[in-house]
Scaffold this motif. Structure first.
Motif, PDB file in Angstrom:
ATOM      1  N   MET A   1      89.898 -20.544  24.072  1.00  0.00           N
ATOM      2  CA  MET A   1      90.736 -19.534  24.712  1.00  0.00           C
ATOM      3  C   MET A   1      91.856 -19.161  23.741  1.00  0.00           C
ATOM      4  O   MET A   1      92.447 -20.019  23.114  1.00  0.00           O
ATOM      5  N   ARG A  30      97.729 -25.866  35.787  1.00  0.00           N
ATOM      6  CA  ARG A  30      97.171 -25.525  34.481  1.00  0.00           C
ATOM      7  C   ARG A  30      97.529 -26.616  33.496  1.00  0.00           C
ATOM      8  O   ARG A  30      98.650 -27.100  33.449  1.00  0.00           O
ATOM      9  N   ARG A  31      96.553 -26.996  32.734  1.00  0.00           N
ATOM     10  CA  ARG A  31      96.764 -27.910  31.612  1.00  0.00           C
ATOM     11  C   ARG A  31      96.076 -27.266  30.417  1.00  0.00           C
ATOM     12  O   ARG A  31      94.850 -27.253  30.346  1.00  0.00           O
ATOM     13  N   GLU A  33      94.276 -24.661  28.613  1.00  0.00           N
ATOM     14  CA  GLU A  33      93.461 -23.533  29.065  1.00  0.00           C
ATOM     15  C   GLU A  33      92.640 -23.854  30.308  1.00  0.00           C
ATOM     16  O   GLU A  33      91.848 -23.039  30.762  1.00  0.00           O
ATOM     17  N   HIS A  34      92.847 -25.018  30.883  1.00  0.00           N
ATOM     18  CA  HIS A  34      92.096 -25.424  32.075  1.00  0.00           C
ATOM     19  C   HIS A  34      92.925 -25.190  33.334  1.00  0.00           C
ATOM     20  O   HIS A  34      94.062 -25.649  33.427  1.00  0.00           O
ATOM     21  N   PHE A  35      92.318 -24.491  34.285  1.00  0.00           N
ATOM     22  CA  PHE A  35      92.991 -24.161  35.533  1.00  0.00           C
ATOM     23  C   PHE A  35      92.308 -24.877  36.681  1.00  0.00           C
ATOM     24  O   PHE A  35      91.092 -25.035  36.690  1.00  0.00           O
ATOM     25  N   SER A  36      93.099 -25.244  37.669  1.00  0.00           N
ATOM     26  CA  SER A  36      92.581 -25.816  38.906  1.00  0.00           C
ATOM     27  C   SER A  36      93.234 -25.055  40.050  1.00  0.00           C
ATOM     28  O   SER A  36      94.450 -24.844  40.050  1.00  0.00           O
ATOM     29  N   THR A  52      89.814 -15.022  36.480  1.00  0.00           N
ATOM     30  CA  THR A  52      88.776 -14.613  35.537  1.00  0.00           C
ATOM     31  C   THR A  52      88.917 -13.136  35.200  1.00  0.00           C
ATOM     32  O   THR A  52      88.850 -12.730  34.026  1.00  0.00           O
ATOM     33  N   TYR A  55      92.017 -12.565  33.093  1.00  0.00           N
ATOM     34  CA  TYR A  55      91.821 -13.016  31.713  1.00  0.00           C
ATOM     35  C   TYR A  55      91.071 -11.947  30.916  1.00  0.00           C
ATOM     36  O   TYR A  55      91.386 -11.703  29.754  1.00  0.00           O
TER      37      TYR A  55
END
Length: 73
Positions: A1, A30-31, A33-36, A52, A55
């Motif tokens: 990303m 968010r950590r 580029e990882h989203f929850s 999405t 982005y």
């Protein structure tokens, strides 16, 4: 990303993410580029879909108005 696209997606001080959280009553963590996304299944799915979509548009800076428009479409 791409870091610039990630910054455009999240907004200044994550304001775009906060806007999504408030509007959809979900929690976005968010950590890197990882989203929850957590919340009611339908709302979480919508938030993930919008992340999405945003982005894909994040080659330019996204404003709160862009987020608001995406929420009502």
């Amino acid at each position: 990303m791409d870091n610039q696209r990630l910054a455009n997606l999240c907004g200044v001080m994550d304001e775009n993410l906060k806007q999504l959280e408030t509007a959809l009553e979900v929690t976005i963590t968010r950590r890197g580029e990882h989203f929850s996304v957590q919340g009611a299944k339908d709302r979480a799915a919508r938030a993930a879909g919008l992340l999405t979509r945003f982005y894909a548009q994040s080659g330019r800076e996204l404003s709160i108005d862009d987020v608001q428009l995406g929420l009502v479409e």
